[in-house]
Every structure is written in structure tokens, then in C-alpha cells.
Design a protein around this motif. Structure first.
Motif, PDB file in Angstrom:
ATOM      1  N   GLU A  47       6.229  38.083 -48.949  1.00 43.75           N
ATOM      2  CA  GLU A  47       7.423  37.067 -47.786  1.00 43.75           C
ATOM      3  C   GLU A  47       8.461  37.050 -47.538  1.00 43.75           C
ATOM      4  OE1 GLU A  47       6.758  32.727 -45.461  1.00 43.75           O
ATOM      5  OE2 GLU A  47       5.617  33.579 -47.666  1.00 43.75           O
ATOM      6  N   GLY A  48       9.355  37.241 -46.246  1.00 37.63           N
ATOM      7  CA  GLY A  48      10.765  37.547 -46.799  1.00 37.63           C
ATOM      8  C   GLY A  48      11.171  38.185 -46.888  1.00 37.63           C
ATOM      9  N   THR A  49      10.506  39.835 -47.263  1.00 37.05           N
ATOM     10  CA  THR A  49      11.260  41.061 -47.295  1.00 37.05           C
ATOM     11  C   THR A  49      11.506  41.561 -46.787  1.00 37.05           C
ATOM     12  OG1 THR A  49      10.481  40.640 -49.878  1.00 37.05           O
ATOM     13  CG2 THR A  49      10.586  43.469 -49.161  1.00 37.05           C
ATOM     14  N   THR A  50      13.052  42.511 -46.608  1.00 33.03           N
ATOM     15  CA  THR A  50      12.836  43.009 -44.742  1.00 33.03           C
ATOM     16  C   THR A  50      12.496  44.750 -44.775  1.00 33.03           C
ATOM     17  OG1 THR A  50      15.255  42.196 -44.933  1.00 33.03           O
ATOM     18  CG2 THR A  50      15.008  44.654 -43.459  1.00 33.03           C
ATOM     19  N   VAL A  51      11.630  44.410 -44.172  1.00 28.65           N
ATOM     20  CA  VAL A  51      10.961  45.932 -43.920  1.00 28.65           C
ATOM     21  C   VAL A  51      11.598  47.361 -43.017  1.00 28.65           C
ATOM     22  CG1 VAL A  51       8.584  47.278 -43.712  1.00 28.65           C
ATOM     23  CG2 VAL A  51       8.368  45.006 -44.432  1.00 28.65           C
ATOM     24  N   VAL A  52      11.859  48.458 -43.196  1.00 31.96           N
ATOM     25  CA  VAL A  52      12.040  49.244 -42.165  1.00 31.96           C
ATOM     26  C   VAL A  52      10.981  50.078 -42.146  1.00 31.96           C
ATOM     27  CG1 VAL A  52      14.462  51.104 -42.002  1.00 31.96           C
ATOM     28  CG2 VAL A  52      14.626  49.344 -43.646  1.00 31.96           C
ATOM     29  N   LEU A  53      10.937  50.082 -40.293  1.00 30.06           N
ATOM     30  CA  LEU A  53      10.566  51.549 -39.806  1.00 30.06           C
ATOM     31  C   LEU A  53      11.335  52.720 -39.552  1.00 30.06           C
ATOM     32  CD1 LEU A  53       7.906  48.944 -37.664  1.00 30.06           C
ATOM     33  CD2 LEU A  53       8.123  49.624 -39.927  1.00 30.06           C
ATOM     34  N   THR A  54      10.512  54.092 -39.747  1.00 24.67           N
ATOM     35  CA  THR A  54      11.009  54.983 -38.744  1.00 24.67           C
ATOM     36  C   THR A  54      10.814  55.906 -38.601  1.00 24.67           C
ATOM     37  OG1 THR A  54      12.147  55.659 -41.322  1.00 24.67           O
ATOM     38  CG2 THR A  54      12.409  56.973 -39.651  1.00 24.67           C
ATOM     39  N   VAL A  55      11.062  55.534 -36.995  1.00 21.40           N
ATOM     40  CA  VAL A  55      10.123  55.969 -36.113  1.00 21.40           C
ATOM     41  C   VAL A  55      10.392  57.110 -35.347  1.00 21.40           C
ATOM     42  CG1 VAL A  55       9.006  55.796 -33.436  1.00 21.40           C
ATOM     43  CG2 VAL A  55       9.673  53.809 -34.797  1.00 21.40           C
ATOM     44  N   THR A  56       9.490  58.146 -35.349  1.00 28.11           N
ATOM     45  CA  THR A  56       9.545  59.779 -35.135  1.00 28.11           C
ATOM     46  C   THR A  56       9.091  60.643 -34.034  1.00 28.11           C
ATOM     47  OG1 THR A  56      10.485  59.673 -37.191  1.00 28.11           O
ATOM     48  CG2 THR A  56       9.844  62.270 -35.779  1.00 28.11           C
ATOM     49  N   PRO A  57       9.248  60.542 -32.377  1.00 28.50           N
ATOM     50  CA  PRO A  57       8.596  61.031 -31.564  1.00 28.50           C
ATOM     51  C   PRO A  57       8.393  62.371 -31.630  1.00 28.50           C
ATOM     52  CG  PRO A  57      10.429  59.745 -30.855  1.00 28.50           C
ATOM     53  CD  PRO A  57      10.141  60.405 -32.635  1.00 28.50           C
ATOM     54  N   ASP A  58       7.907  63.360 -31.156  1.00 25.29           N
ATOM     55  CA  ASP A  58       7.249  64.684 -31.466  1.00 25.29           C
ATOM     56  C   ASP A  58       8.068  64.986 -30.392  1.00 25.29           C
ATOM     57  OD1 ASP A  58       5.002  64.334 -33.362  1.00 25.29           O
ATOM     58  OD2 ASP A  58       3.461  64.735 -31.636  1.00 25.29           O
ATOM     59  N   LYS A  59       8.093  66.706 -30.551  1.00 28.48           N
ATOM     60  CA  LYS A  59       9.283  66.783 -29.101  1.00 28.48           C
ATOM     61  C   LYS A  59       8.447  66.567 -27.726  1.00 28.48           C
ATOM     62  CE  LYS A  59      10.755  71.241 -27.752  1.00 28.48           C
ATOM     63  NZ  LYS A  59      11.079  72.966 -27.898  1.00 28.48           N
ATOM     64  N   ASP A  60       9.979  66.554 -27.213  1.00 26.75           N
ATOM     65  CA  ASP A  60       9.348  66.372 -25.889  1.00 26.75           C
ATOM     66  C   ASP A  60       8.689  64.581 -25.662  1.00 26.75           C
ATOM     67  OD1 ASP A  60      10.918  68.738 -24.920  1.00 26.75           O
ATOM     68  OD2 ASP A  60       8.935  69.654 -24.968  1.00 26.75           O
ATOM     69  N   GLY A 103      19.383  50.979 -35.990  1.00 30.26           N
ATOM     70  CA  GLY A 103      19.893  52.296 -35.175  1.00 30.26           C
ATOM     71  C   GLY A 103      18.346  53.267 -34.679  1.00 30.26           C
ATOM     72  N   GLN A 104      18.635  54.280 -34.342  1.00 32.88           N
ATOM     73  CA  GLN A 104      18.692  55.996 -34.085  1.00 32.88           C
ATOM     74  C   GLN A 104      16.919  55.619 -34.470  1.00 32.88           C
ATOM     75  OE1 GLN A 104      19.601  56.495 -30.770  1.00 32.88           O
ATOM     76  NE2 GLN A 104      17.298  57.372 -30.265  1.00 32.88           N
ATOM     77  N   GLY A 105      15.890  55.642 -34.318  1.00 31.92           N
ATOM     78  CA  GLY A 105      15.216  55.316 -34.343  1.00 31.92           C
ATOM     79  C   GLY A 105      14.769  54.962 -36.182  1.00 31.92           C
ATOM     80  N   SER A 106      15.137  53.239 -35.623  1.00 29.95           N
ATOM     81  CA  SER A 106      15.360  52.912 -36.562  1.00 29.95           C
ATOM     82  C   SER A 106      15.020  51.119 -36.870  1.00 29.95           C
ATOM     83  CB  SER A 106      16.261  53.016 -37.896  1.00 29.95           C
ATOM     84  OG  SER A 106      15.625  52.165 -39.434  1.00 29.95           O
ATOM     85  N   TYR A 107      13.589  50.873 -37.242  1.00 24.66           N
ATOM     86  CA  TYR A 107      13.656  48.905 -36.910  1.00 24.66           C
ATOM     87  C   TYR A 107      14.211  48.560 -38.057  1.00 24.66           C
ATOM     88  CZ  TYR A 107      13.268  51.642 -32.006  1.00 24.66           C
ATOM     89  OH  TYR A 107      13.291  52.512 -31.503  1.00 24.66           O
ATOM     90  N   SER A 108      13.118  47.332 -38.235  1.00 24.89           N
ATOM     91  CA  SER A 108      13.527  46.027 -39.139  1.00 24.89           C
ATOM     92  C   SER A 108      12.817  44.719 -38.882  1.00 24.89           C
ATOM     93  CB  SER A 108      14.734  45.943 -40.369  1.00 24.89           C
ATOM     94  OG  SER A 108      15.890  44.805 -39.535  1.00 24.89           O
ATOM     95  N   PHE A 109      12.342  44.222 -40.004  1.00 25.13           N
ATOM     96  CA  PHE A 109      11.086  43.145 -39.408  1.00 25.13           C
ATOM     97  C   PHE A 109      11.302  42.209 -40.957  1.00 25.13           C
ATOM     98  CE2 PHE A 109       7.554  45.728 -40.305  1.00 25.13           C
ATOM     99  CZ  PHE A 109       6.523  44.656 -41.009  1.00 25.13           C
ATOM    100  N   GLU A 110      11.440  40.935 -40.587  1.00 26.61           N
ATOM    101  CA  GLU A 110      11.186  40.260 -41.731  1.00 26.61           C
ATOM    102  C   GLU A 110       9.254  39.874 -42.638  1.00 26.61           C
ATOM    103  OE1 GLU A 110      11.505  35.642 -43.316  1.00 26.61           O
ATOM    104  OE2 GLU A 110      13.881  36.635 -42.195  1.00 26.61           O
ATOM    105  N   MET A 111       9.413  40.825 -43.298  1.00 27.61           N
ATOM    106  CA  MET A 111       7.573  39.656 -43.360  1.00 27.61           C
ATOM    107  C   MET A 111       7.423  38.607 -43.603  1.00 27.61           C
ATOM    108  SD  MET A 111       5.205  42.375 -44.505  1.00 27.61           S
ATOM    109  CE  MET A 111       3.509  42.061 -44.518  1.00 27.61           C
ATOM    110  N   PRO A 112       6.684  38.383 -43.072  1.00 33.48           N
ATOM    111  CA  PRO A 112       5.532  37.276 -43.139  1.00 33.48           C
ATOM    112  C   PRO A 112       4.613  36.891 -43.591  1.00 33.48           C
ATOM    113  CG  PRO A 112       4.564  38.483 -41.245  1.00 33.48           C
ATOM    114  CD  PRO A 112       5.706  39.616 -41.591  1.00 33.48           C
ATOM    115  N   ALA A 113       3.551  35.304 -44.468  1.00 30.76           N
ATOM    116  CA  ALA A 113       3.352  35.464 -45.116  1.00 30.76           C
ATOM    117  C   ALA A 113       1.832  35.539 -44.626  1.00 30.76           C
ATOM    118  CB  ALA A 113       2.757  34.066 -45.735  1.00 30.76           C
TER     119      ALA A 113
END
Length: 407
Positions: A47-60, A103-113
Motif C-alpha cells: 500500500e502506498g507504492t507507486t505502480v507504473v503502467l506502460t500502454v502499447t497499442p497495436d499498429k493503427d 509520459g507518452q503511453g506511461s501512467y502511474s497510480f498509488e497502490m491501495p490496500a
């Protein structure tokens, strides 16, 4: 301490301490998805840790920002919510965790309990339709088709689509559009043939932008007819862009037919006006020239039937204080034909006039000779080392005679 006593104390602490103490790490689970992937830098986190998500869409494809979600999940009394670990309670069930784009394709959130489920949806990256404002939507909304350019987040209008049964008489082109993925794009161009076939449109309103849109030749042709059957729409623009658009060759028909109008909103009884093309004022507007006679300002009516010659500054009276929307009409002349370059010189068409036209945005540095109109009175630009930015289509009073200072 006796061994049995120690064991009892440890067992008691395990029961009394919060469940989260026992399960210090919570799971990050990625839901199944198509046309793209979402990866995380951690499959479990405290809990409270920053988690990073990397989003990569397919072509088009593009990530649908509105559908990228992180949801807290735990056991539910009804059994409807997935259970990722041994049964235990979280602060809430089905609540969404706030996401921050880093950032481009990058998101973060704080981990809940709580365990969380990350889900996403992707949409095709291509032309899309946007509903636009008209005065009569009919049974089906009128839309424009736009082609996005995600390199610079801009969009080109390529078609106007009048719905079945709809009979719009005017249409507003938006300054920005939002694609199906939730991205906001700036409209920069109206493409050739965009309005072809939109016979019932009589008025087109262009957006209030800093600079004029790029208008391709034939963008506002409604049909391929000639003669009396040929339809020409009236183009409405912000006043500060009227001369730019009027002199563009794609608007030659509209300009030549006196079907180009500039819109502005004024707050007071008196306001200043200038334009790079000749304009005709509404019938209830009276233009004046202004000049100094010693220490006195003289306001002299222009007997011009509401016409104001291009590249001249005038004072205009609308009869009363209070906000009002004003629309002036661009009048084509041989001295300012379509396709000609916009001039910013003072034409000095009215002898004695000391109002200087501001055809494009201009900075006037602090000088005792320049005055701007504020609340129906001319005020000196008198702040040392400060420049006053005057917007286009205004006029500044320039007085060079000693003693002609008006507070």
C-alpha cells in the motif's frame, strides 16, 4: 518466558493486527484485452507504492483513455466481485484508483490496500466523425469527418455529413475535436471538397482561433453548379481574422458576393475599429474620426453610410453601454481584391484623423503620445518599461501635440 506463553502471544497478535499486516503485498492483475497491451512494473506491491503502467497499442490503434481503469477488488457479500487472494476486506469494493499520465503511453497510480484489476480498451486510429452545432439538428445530428495527425495532435476536416431528415441552415466548425480515444486535437485545416453536396447550409461559422485555419481551394463549395442555381454560403469569422480569410483565394466567391462577416463582442457604448479590408457597419452604428484641437479632443462623424475604408482607425458608437455582439460585413474593392497580400500600413483615408489602425496584434511601448480606449475614455499608455499589447481590429489614438494629454 515459557514457550507455550510465547506461542499464545504470537497467535493473539496475529488475530488482533489488521489483515493487511499479514498480507503486506497486494496483487496487480492485468485483464485480458485486444489490440494492445498494458504492462506493469510490479505484479505485487505494498500500500502506498507507486505502480507504473506502460500502454502499447497495436499498429493503427490507440488507447481509449476513458477506458483505461484501475479498479480495487475484494470479496463481496453477493459474490459478484472477483476474489484474487484469500478472503479479506478492502476499503471499498469496485472503486477506481486515480491514474496519472507520466509520459507518452506511461501512467502511474498509488497502490491501495487492495488487489487491483487493470483493464483497457483500444480503438482504431483513423478518420472519425464529430457532431457539430447547427440551428436545426433534424432527426439525425450533422457531423464532420476529421482525419487526425497524432504527430502534432491536429485534425483536418474532410467532409460535412448532413443526417437523413436534417435540414441545417448553419454550421459551426469547432476549434478542437475529441477522438474516440479521448484525445483532444486542434483543427487546423478545412480540406478541398469538405462541403460539397451540403446544399442546405447557408451559413458557416469558423472558430475563434489565434491564427486563421488553412483553407484548401474548393473547401467551401456547396455544389458544382454555375449561374443563378449556384449556392454560396455566408462565412462568419472572428473579427480579428476577417481580413485574413476575406483575402484568401478559397473565399473569392464568398468575398465577392459580400458574404463574409466578422463577429466581435463589445462591452461599452464606444469602441475602436480597424480592418485590413473595407467593411460595412450595422445600420445603428456611427463611425467617427478623432483628432486633437489644442487640449480638446474632437469627435467628427464620418458621413460614409456606415462604410469604413480598409486600414483606417475609427471610433464607433453603438448607442448604449452593455455587452453586445456586433457583426460587420467585408466589402470587396478593386484596391483589396481576393488573393492580395494583407497590408498593415495606415491608409490615412480620413484627413485629420489621429486614430492609428491596428491590423495585426501590436505592442505599444510606454509613450505619452499613445492612448487606448478604456470604458469610453482614451487613457494614456504611461507605465514606464511596460508594453501594452493591442489586439487586431482595434485603433490607438496617437497625439503628438504638446499639451494634448488626457487623463
Amino acid at each position: 518466558m515459557h514457550r507455550k506463553v510465547r506461542i499464545f502471544i504470537l497467535m493473539l497478535l496475529a488475530v488482533m493486527l489488521p489483515t493487511a499486516w499479514v498480507f503486506a503485498d497486494w496483487q496487480v492483475v492485468i485483464a485480458p484485452m485486444e489490440h494492445g497491451t498494458v504492462k506493469t512494473n510490479a505484479t505485487t506491491a505494498e500500500e502506498g507504492t507507486t505502480v507504473v503502467l506502460t500502454v502499447t497499442p497495436d499498429k493503427d490503434y490507440l488507447i481509449n483513455i476513458k477506458e483505461l481503469r484501475v479498479e480495487m477488488i475484494t470479496d463481496d457479500d453477493e459474490g459478484d466481485t472477483p476474489i484474487l487472494k484469500a478472503p479479506r476486506r478492502a476499503p471499498s469494493i469496485g472503486a477506481f484508483v486515480e491514474l496519472t499520465q507520466t509520459g507518452q503511453g506511461s501512467y502511474s497510480f498509488e497502490m491501495p490496500a487492495s488487489d487491483v484489476l487493470v483493464s483497457a480498451a483500444f480503438v482504431e486510429a483513423g478518420p472519425f466523425d464529430v457532431s457539430v452545432e447547427t440551428d436545426d439538428m433534424g432527426s439525425t445530428p450533422t457531423t464532420i469527418t476529421v482525419t487526425p495527425n497524432y504527430d502534432d495532435m491536429t485534425a483536418i476536416v474532410t467532409a460535412v455529413n448532413i443526417g437523413s431528415g436534417a435540414n441545417p441552415t448553419l454550421i459551426h466548425i469547432p476549434a478542437t475535436v475529441t477522438d474516440p480515444a479521448g484525445n483532444e486535437l486542434t483543427v487546423t485545416t478545412i480540406a478541398n471538397g469538405s462541403f460539397l453536396g451540403a446544399h442546405s447550409i447557408t451559413d458557416i461559422y469558423l472558430p475563434d482561433t489565434e491564427e486563421p485555419l488553412t483553407i484548401e481551394e474548393g473547401a467551401f463549395l456547396l455544389d458544382n453548379e454555375t449561374g443563378s442555381g449556384h449556392r454560396i454560403a455566408t462565412i462568419h469569422t472572428p473579427l480579428h481574422l476577417l481580413d485574413d480569410y476575406a483575402l484568401m483565394t478559397p473565399f473569392s466567391e464568398n468575398y465577392g458576393a459580400s458574404k463574409m462577416k466578422g463577429i466581435t463582442t463589445v462591452q461599452h457604448r464606444l469602441w475602436t475599429l480597424s480592418c485590413g479590408v473595407d467593411v460595412k457597419l450595422p445600420a445603428d452604428m456611427q463611425p467617427y474620426i478623432v483628432y486633437a484641437n489644442g487640449a480638446e479632443l474632437i469627435y467628427e462623424k464620418l458621413q460614409v453610410d456606415g462604410y469604413v475604408i480598409a486600414n483606417n482607425g475609427v471610433l464607433v458608437e453603438k448607442g448604449y453601454d452593455g455587452e453586445q455582439t456586433i457583426e460587420v460585413t467585408a466589402m470587396p474593392t478593386s484596391s483589396h481584391p481576393t488573393g492580395s497580400k494583407l497590408s498593415t500600413d495606415n491608409a490615412r483615408s480620413y484627413p485629420g484623423n489621429q486614430l492609428v489602425p491596428v491590423i495585426v496584434k501590436h505592442h505599444f511601448f510606454a509613450e505619452r503620445d499613445n492612448y487606448v480606449l478604456v470604458n469610453n475614455q482614451f487613457r494614456p499608455i504611461a507605465y514606464e518599461d511596460v508594453s501594452v499589447c493591442c489586439p487586431p481590429c482595434k485603433a490607438v489614438l496617437h497625439l503628438s501635440k504638446e499639451g494634448a494629454i488626457y487623463e
